[in-house]
Design a protein around this motif. Structure first.
Motif, mmCIF file in Angstrom:
data_model
loop_
_atom_site.group_PDB
_atom_site.id
_atom_site.type_symbol
_atom_site.label_atom_id
_atom_site.label_comp_id
_atom_site.label_asym_id
_atom_site.label_seq_id
_atom_site.Cartn_x
_atom_site.Cartn_y
_atom_site.Cartn_z
ATOM 1 N N THR A 26 0.841 -1.207 0.000
ATOM 2 C CA THR A 26 0.000 0.000 0.000
ATOM 3 C C THR A 26 0.871 1.250 0.000
ATOM 4 O O THR A 26 0.631 2.198 -0.742
ATOM 5 C CB THR A 26 -0.916 0.008 1.254
ATOM 6 N N GLN A 85 2.583 1.635 -3.397
ATOM 7 C CA GLN A 85 1.617 2.117 -4.405
ATOM 8 C C GLN A 85 1.344 3.603 -4.205
ATOM 9 O O GLN A 85 1.193 4.361 -5.155
ATOM 10 C CB GLN A 85 0.314 1.331 -4.304
ATOM 11 N N GLY A 86 1.297 3.989 -2.948
ATOM 12 C CA GLY A 86 1.062 5.391 -2.601
ATOM 13 C C GLY A 86 2.107 6.317 -3.185
ATOM 14 O O GLY A 86 1.809 7.467 -3.538
ATOM 15 N N ILE A 87 3.329 5.821 -3.272
ATOM 16 C CA ILE A 87 4.398 6.679 -3.835
ATOM 17 C C ILE A 87 4.659 6.333 -5.315
ATOM 18 O O ILE A 87 5.678 6.717 -5.883
ATOM 19 C CB ILE A 87 5.704 6.611 -3.011
ATOM 20 N N GLY A 88 3.722 5.568 -5.877
ATOM 21 C CA GLY A 88 3.784 5.316 -7.315
ATOM 22 C C GLY A 88 4.668 4.161 -7.741
ATOM 23 O O GLY A 88 5.035 4.033 -8.901
ATOM 24 N N VAL A 89 5.042 3.290 -6.799
ATOM 25 C CA VAL A 89 5.881 2.137 -7.169
ATOM 26 C C VAL A 89 5.010 0.881 -7.146
ATOM 27 O O VAL A 89 4.399 0.563 -6.133
ATOM 28 C CB VAL A 89 7.060 1.962 -6.178
ATOM 29 N N GLU A 90 4.949 0.219 -8.302
ATOM 30 C CA GLU A 90 4.137 -1.000 -8.396
ATOM 31 C C GLU A 90 5.038 -2.213 -8.184
ATOM 32 O O GLU A 90 5.860 -2.543 -9.027
ATOM 33 C CB GLU A 90 3.470 -1.087 -9.771
#
Lengths: 538, 244
Positions: A119, A122-127
């Motif tokens: 989570t 994802q919040g910082i844009g890393v998948e």
């Protein structure tokens, strides 16, 4: 003079029963009615060899990574004083007794697909898709459990460093690196083979971790396969063969432990060094800080994460639910008798071993070997994983018509026996020391039996308290035999937790985990403070 | 000249009571051999620990006018020899001496020569490649002495480690060997102009090796004199109490 005195006969009988049950359950594995063909069929199946190689590979990787992290971390903890250091060390000592399932839940909550780490990333844009179920998850959990264990044993080895060697290093102006290279490393190195073997064995026979995080047959181990063969396929010959294979590998590893591990003797010249005069530098500070930060980032979040539901309504709801209290009752019903049984067996071992130590002190002939053998025979249990022992007992009882119905007693017995090595390790050194120091005094004053126990109680109660704490908590958190014999009527807290994790009811699982930890802490406090007294060690 | 004026106190736990032991060492110690006498628990080893810098006392330690009290153990011109564990078991005899000169064991030619010289002086050349566990007790202590003299032999006057503190390092040896070692220490002390302090429980041996002595009682230096006083007929009360 006879070899045994009548005074130690009751203790000898307890040991004899313990050994007889062990041999009978192992024997039962070999005596399973099976034709040669089916054994060969099972042995020649590529599945078996895949299981074996995966079991060995994951155990090897887990061990290497755990020790690889533990070595620098131990050095940092030896040198650096910081706020929370003692708390961290206590957390490390608890790692041995934290119920496996609780930690697994913590790992899932942090590193799972919908966990906090994913989570956050994802919040910082890393998948990133963290492959928690499979080899990666197994390694993560094994390192989580065993790295602190390795740190603890390594720190124990380093307490053997004579004070004068450290003073010498200060006088010779050793840098941080040189203290590690010339002083700490040689001491750590001595205990590495035994740590390697211990962790390897624990990981090789790891059950709950692989069952929860294995993610399928691709990442399964022998231990899990035994469970599946018994519980789901009810294929007794297959289960017995896998058990024999498991014992064979564990025995081989144990043989290497005792054959090639040098004895580490306690140095009597130990004194505490109050001031660390090691030359410091910015580089060593940065390196130490990085190691410590990495360790904290790895170890702390799973523990913290499982406590978050404690503040939700769900926690209250779960706490008030009937199944929860039923599971609490079953857990305590298993843990307390198991602890009592374990202490009885351990004291029987101690009594007989002390008798032979006393004999060695007064006679020309040395009986120390027998005392050592008794101590090791308790440790031999480590060669026989709990599930294998339970399988053996099951096979013994099955022809008598007592199988799953007799599960409760099997669980109590196996849990007691499995905690024995840990209890002996705490108890025996203290009791041996009493015998060595006061044997002549006891003999001269004719102090025996109960009087001796009462006299010694203030000196040994701290160890007894610690041993009881280990016995009760290890049994309470066990998720080995209960998985095999457990049912809706025999549902302990760890098994209940396992079911909740399995059905992805993580929040409710976390509530159970908090409850389980709470009970563990209460029992730990009770044992160490009420049994152990105010000098209790942790 | 080593001038000491040191205060140090520590807690002694005995049964239910905890006593505070206060010590105050004051002495002017000259070059050469000085034996430290005193009953057990009077503070002899504490004095050496303070001089080595392993515990921090208050006051002053001056060596030829240079103040040592604030210096770390490795910055002091001192080498301690403890009762045991003076050697690193994993290093050879040669390396055990060399590590006193360079922690990384990377030695200059001059340092190598010093190590070889120390080996010769202590008659250990044949054991250069042996490990400590292959040595007898006396040989092992000779290695520690070799390291001490190699440290005392290199560098300029400020970096030489010319104070040698021996805390009963020969107590585990038999009387003959112990005497041999003490004579070796005496000889090296004279040849290298060392200031050597040696804790001993054997006044007779101290008489044989000569030099000065300090008598410690209750954490204080109660008497300092030549060892000849030990053989005198009229001796001070403190010495009489110790010797009887």
């Amino acid at each position: 003079m006879s070899i045994l005195s009548w005074r130690v006969v009751p203790a000898a009988i307890v040991i004899a029963v313990f050994i007889a049950v062990g041999i009978a359950s192992l024997g039962a594995l070999f005596l399973v009615q099976t034709d040669e063909g089916s054994w060969l069929t099972v042995l020649s199946a590529p599945y078996i060899w895949r299981l074996l190689s995966f079991s060995l590979w994951q155990a090897f990787l887990s061990t290497v990574i755990s020790i690889g992290f533990a070595i620098p971390l131990t050095s940092v903890l030896l040198h650096r004083q910081f706020i929370g250091r003692d708390l961290l060390l206590q957390l490390f000592s608890l790692s041995l007794v934290v119920p496996t399932l609780v930690a697994i839940l913590g790992i899932v909550v942090i590193y799972g697909r919908y966990g906090l780490l994913s989570t956050f990333l994802q919040g910082i844009g890393v998948e990133v898709d963290i492959p928690l179920y499979g080899l990666f998850g197994i390694l993560l959990a094994h390192v989580f459990f065993n790295m602190p264990l390795a740190v603890r044993i390594l720190m124990q080895s380093c307490t053997l460093i004579p004070a004068s060697q450290l003073r010498l290093s200060y006088q010779l102006g050793f840098s941080r690196w040189h203290v590690f290279r010339w002083i700490e490393w040689p001491y750590m190195k001595k205990s590495l083979p035994s740590i390697f073997m211990l962790i390897f064995m624990l990981c090789f026979s790891s059950f709950a971790v692989v069952l929860s995080l294995g993610g399928g047959p691709k990442s399964s181990t022998l231990e899990v396969a035994i469970y599946q063969a018994l519980r789901y396929e009810f294929d007794i010959p297959k289960a017995s063969l896998l058990s024999i294979l498991q014992v064979a590998v564990c025995s081989l590893v144990a043989f290497f432990v005792y054959r090639f591990t040098p004895m580490v003797w306690q140095d009597l010249s130990l004194t505490t060094n109050q001031i660390d005069h090691t030359k410091d530098s910015s580089v060593s500070k940065i390196i130490d800080m990085s190691i410590l930060t990495l360790a904290l980032l790895f170890l702390l979040p799973p523990f913290v994460a499982i406590f978050t539901p404690a503040f939700s309504m769900l926690f209250i709801e779960t706490l008030l639910a009937k199944p929860t209290w039923l599971a609490v009752w079953i857990s305590i019903k298993i843990a307390l008798p198991s602890m009592l049984l374990c202490l009885i067996i351990a004291f029987s071992f101690a009594t007989v071993a002390r008798f032979f130590i006393g004999k060695s002190i007064v006679s020309q002939r040395s009986w120390y070997w027998l005392a050592n053998t008794l101590e090791h025979s308790g440790n031999i249990i480590l060669m026989i994983p709990s599930l294998v022992m339970a399988t053996g007992l099951f096979l013994l009882l099955y022809p008598l018509g007592l199988s799953f119905e007799f599960g409760y007693y099997v669980i109590v017995w196996v849990n007691a026996v499995m905690t024995l090595p840990f209890v002996l390790r705490v108890l025996l050194p203290t009791l041996y020391q009493q015998e060595r120091r006061y044997h002549f005094l006891y003999t001269a004053l004719k102090i025996r039996g109960w009087k001796k126990f009462k006299l010694e109680w203030p000196l040994i109660r701290a160890s007894v308290g610690q041993a009881s704490a280990y016995a009760v908590i290890l049994s309470l958190g066990d998720m080995g035999v209960i998985a095999l014999f457990g049912s809706q009527e025999l549902l302990s807290l760890p098994l209940y937790l396992f079911q909740l994790i399995g059905s992805y009811r993580l929040e409710q699982g976390a509530c159970i985990a908090v409850l389980l930890i709470g009970i563990c802490l209460i029992l730990f406090y009770f044992c160490t403070h009420f049994i152990g007294g105010k000098n209790a060690r942790y | 000249m080593l001038d000491i004026d040191l205060h140090y106190s520590w807690q002694q736990k005995g049964g239910v009571h905890t006593n505070v032991f206060r010590s105050h060492y004051k002495a002017h110690i000259g070059e050469g051999l000085t034996s430290i006498l005193g009953k057990s628990g009077e503070g002899k080893s504490t004095l050496l620990t303070l001089l080595g810098g392993f515990v921090q006392g208050r006051g002053s330690i001056q060596y030829y006018g240079r103040e040592l009290i604030k210096l770390a153990p490795d910055e002091r011109p001192v080498t301690n020899l403890f009762q045991q564990d003076n050697l690193f078991p994993q290093l050879t005899v040669w390396q055990n001496i060399a590590i006193g000169l360079s922690n990384s064991l990377r030695l200059t030619d001059a340092q190598m020569q010093t190590v070889n010289w120390a080996l010769e002086r202590t008659k250990l050349t044949a054991y250069a490649n042996s490990k400590p566990d292959e040595l007898s007790g006396g040989q092992a202590q000779r290695v520690a002495i070799a390291r001490a003299i190699s440290r005392a032999a290199v560098g300029d006057s400020s970096s030489k480690k010319s104070i040698l503190l021996l805390d009963e390092p020969f107590s585990a040896l038999d009387p003959k060997l112990r005497m041999d070692m003490m004579l070796l220490v005496k000889e090296l002390t004279q040849q290298l102009s060392l200031t050597t302090l040696l804790v001993s429980h054997f006044p007779d041996e101290v008489k044989t090796i000569g030099g000065q002595f300090l008598l410690i009682e209750g954490g204080s230096v109660v008497l300092q004199d030549s060892v000849e006083l030990l053989s005198a007929e009229n001796i001070p009360v403190a010495l009489h109490t110790y010797l009887k």
